[in-house]
Design an enzyme around this catalytic site. Structure first.
Site, short mmCIF file in Angstrom:
data_model
loop_
_atom_site.label_atom_id
_atom_site.label_comp_id
_atom_site.label_asym_id
_atom_site.label_seq_id
_atom_site.Cartn_x
_atom_site.Cartn_y
_atom_site.Cartn_z
N HIS A 220 -3.65 -4.94 0.86
CA HIS A 220 -3.15 -5.45 2.15
C HIS A 220 -3.26 -6.97 2.19
O HIS A 220 -4.33 -7.51 2.46
CB HIS A 220 -3.96 -4.84 3.30
CG HIS A 220 -3.65 -3.40 3.55
ND1 HIS A 220 -2.59 -3.00 4.35
CD2 HIS A 220 -4.23 -2.27 3.10
CE1 HIS A 220 -2.55 -1.67 4.37
NE2 HIS A 220 -3.53 -1.21 3.62
N GLU B 99 -2.15 -8.91 4.45
CA GLU B 99 -2.18 -9.41 5.83
C GLU B 99 -3.58 -9.57 6.41
O GLU B 99 -3.78 -10.27 7.40
CB GLU B 99 -1.34 -8.52 6.76
CG GLU B 99 -1.81 -7.09 6.89
CD GLU B 99 -1.28 -6.18 5.78
OE1 GLU B 99 -1.37 -4.96 5.95
OE2 GLU B 99 -0.78 -6.69 4.76
N CYS C 253 0.84 -1.21 0.00
CA CYS C 253 0.00 0.00 0.00
C CYS C 253 0.88 1.26 0.00
O CYS C 253 1.54 1.53 -0.98
CB CYS C 253 -0.98 -0.05 1.17
SG CYS C 253 -2.41 1.04 0.93
#
Length: 518
Positions: free
Chosen positions: A175, A177, A84
């Site tokens: 993202h 994660e 990002c």
């Protein structure tokens, strides 16, 4: 001691940076998070990372004083992954272009499609043509840096996945994660494999290394440990005791605000089963006396915190000659203490802890869990042989039942609350739901209601059942019990606990509510 390969996460202020570390730890890769302003050229040399990840963040590369990595990070010769804002900063530093997000901002779910070229970091991706990802960006990359290619695009992010395979530099606009990027964990797995990590950071290895570190730090000195019976202090105590034996003395302060039978369980477990030197300080009269007439939750917390320090000091002095204080500090506490912004934040609730003790008592700290997340502490507890009944316990607040009894506290109310809570938890266990729930408890409300039992009128307390699901306690949803379960539980509480004639179920999420009532 084994020297593990280390991965460095440079934090640019994302709310989910800790999730990156969690994903990597799940792959048995040792990593640390450090805020960008602390990552100097000298730091990089000392840390010697085998790979680097740039986190996301709320900033714009156009802002004055925008967060930037040290220039030398690109000359380390190790793989780098930008996420990002981390992608934007990588392009900005390496000769690409970033534009302000006029009409191209993306927040939420998006779908990325592959280009003709494939990339090793994307093994296992695009098996069904496109992948769901989670976007959260205002600015966007408009021109990639020299040497980079595009490997994935989305409607509003033509450079959603970019890479320079020759230098092992990779950058994504989403993202990986978060759970909303279903194959994000696979991307991290590919990245650490390409970087050459062996995946050798296990709890077995951590146990051996932590014991060696404790012995080296403490030598032949004495250590005292505040034992609460919770997961963190229990694991810390057992680990330290394994390292130095009876040089450790635990102090267990019973403030009269524990659950039914809890004090006896802790004493039996640590004094009798583990044969640890243990001071059981029953100070319930002192605490309950000081809380008499107090109804404000902040005053409750601060009174308990102040008294805890006084009592702990008094009993620790009985040990004599202690040089070290053991604490169950976890990695999230360490990260927050060197936070990205260092800025002020609003105090939602005062935290009850022993933070002021080392300075007051002139003691040095032993913090054997300071590199671990909560789930890793539980794994270490299993490695140490702690019973599942301790390892799998729901979180319990330092101020105990004081904050589950809104309004003024009395011994009578605490006894009613203890018994109701015991029935509720027994019900949850009987139905096999305990491990599905992050936290469950009863709050005794400062409300009396009219009821009918037999042929008589009652005027007793109402209580609220609370049960939530969560990953880390930062956000939470109420647990969707069946109506049959709730009805059965309410009937048991009213029949078995004298003093309660009405039961409610709290279905508030966090936010807007908090998990505890006070």
């Amino acid at each position: 001691m084994t020297q593990h390969d280390r991965l460095l996460i440079i934090d640019f202020g994302s709310q989910v940076t800790q999730l990156i570390a969690r994903r990597l730890r799940e792959l048995n890769v040792y990593c640390e998070i450090h805020p960008y302003q602390n990552v100097t050229e000298a730091f990089l040399k000392g840390f010697a990372p085998k790979a680097v990840i740039f986190s996301g963040g709320p900033s714009s590369v156009f802002a004055e004083g925008a967060p930037m990595p040290p220039a030398g990070v690109f000359d380390l010769g190790v793989p780098i992954l930008g996420i990002c804002y981390g992608q934007q900063v990588m392009m900005h530093c390496l000769g690409g272009k970033v534009e302000r997000g006029h009409g191209t901002a993306e927040f939420g779910r998006a779908f990325v499609t592959p280009t003709a070229e494939r990339l090793a970091i994307l093994d296992g991706w695009f098996e069904e043509g496109r992948e769901q990802v989670w976007m959260s960006h205002g600015d966007h990359v408009s021109q990639i840096a020299p040497g980079f290619q595009v490997f994935g695009t989305s409607p509003n992010a033509p450079f959603a996945i970019t890479g320079d395979p020759a230098r092992h530099f990779y950058a994504v606009q989403f993202h990986p994660e978060v759970h909303h990027t279903p194959k994000g964990a696979k991307l991290y797995e590919n990245f650490v494999r390409l970087a050459g990590f062996k995946g050798d950071w296990t709890m077995g290895a951590y146990r051996e290394e932590a014991i060696a570190r404790i012995r080296a730090q403490v030598g032949d000195q004495k250590v005292i440990c505040g034992l609460s019976g919770g997961v963190d202090s229990s694991v810390a105590a057992v680990l330290i005791h394994e390292a130095i034996g009876d040089q450790l003395t635990c102090v267990f302060v019973d403030h009269g605000l524990l659950r039914l039978g809890e004090a006896e369980q802790v004493v039996t477990m640590f004094r009798d089963h583990y044969n640890m030197p243990l001071i059981h300080a029953d100070e319930s009269d002192l605490f309950l006396g000081a809380l008499e007439g107090v109804s404000d939750p902040e005053v409750k917390r601060k009174t308990i915190g102040r008294l805890f320090i006084d009592v702990f000091q008094k009993h620790a002095a009985d040990v004599g000659g202690a040089t070290f204080l053991a604490q169950g500090t976890l990695y999230p506490d360490v990260i927050e203490s060197v936070s990205f912004s260092g800025g002020p934040s609003v105090t939602i609730k005062s935290h009850h802890n022993v933070g002021g003790l080392p300075e007051k008592m002139g003691l040095k700290l032993v913090e054997p869990l300071r590199e671990l997340f909560k789930d890793e502490v539980r794994a270490l507890g299993r490695e140490l042989g702690l019973p599942e009944s301790f390892i799998g316990r729901h979180p319990f607040p330092g101020p105990g039942l004081a904050i589950r009894c809104p309004g003024e506290i009395t011994r009578e109310k605490l006894e009613i609350l203890r018994r109701a809570d015991a029935v509720y938890i027994d019900q949850i266990r009987r139905h096999g739901l305990y491990d599905e729930i992050w936290q469950a408890f009863v709050a005794l409300l400062p409300v009396r209601t009219v009821g009918v039992m037999g042929d008589g009128r009652t005027y007793d307390y109402a209580c609220a059942l609370r049960a939530v699901t969560s990953v880390d306690g930062m956000t939470a949803d109420y647990y969707p019990f069946t109506h049959d379960f709730l009805g059965e539980t309410a009937t048991r509480i009213i029949n078995e606990v004298q003093g309660i004639n009405r039961v409610t179920y709290d279905i508030t999420s966090k936010p807007p509510g908090t998990i505890e009532w006070e």
